[in-house]
Design a protein around this motif. Sequence first.
Motif: not given
Length: 172
Positions: A40, A42-43, A138, A162, A165
């Motif tokens: 969940y 984003n990295r 998320h 994002e 999210s």
Amino acid sequence: MSYFKPFPMLQNDQLLLRYMEEEDARALFQLRSDAEQMRYVNRPLHQSEAESLAHIEMLQEHIETGKSISWAISLPGHPRMLGAICLFSFSDDRKEAEVGYELHPNVQRQGLMKAALKLVLEYANEQLGLRYVHAHTHRDNEASKRLLAHYQFRILGASPIEQDSFWYRKQL
């Protein structure tokens, strides 16, 4: 000027929020290299303990400069890092910040993050004088959404940053 000196360790009967040390790199790597755990977020996944150590050193620098504050989550009397929680993205007037958190899958669903967030929200209100705390999660992260709802975070809407999210806000 450091806003976080001396470093504020936060504790209750259930857990200890403490300074994140270099020795926590292995635990952080286990958390941030696990694709399922990070689904969940984003990295990029951490690729090595050295990358996790560099991240810890960056967090320590941010504490020193007052940019953000991060705590390692552990149990009283047991120093192993089980997760982390932080306040970051402070507004220019330092009355708002974002909270972020992560917890090792083996200790989820035990109320630890609920207890950690309670301690951090109390600190944000009583010691930092924040008016609002924001959170970003998320849309499919049901556990995070339940946690935020428990503490009366209100959804602001879809994230412009994002896809999939949402942004939340809590007034303190």
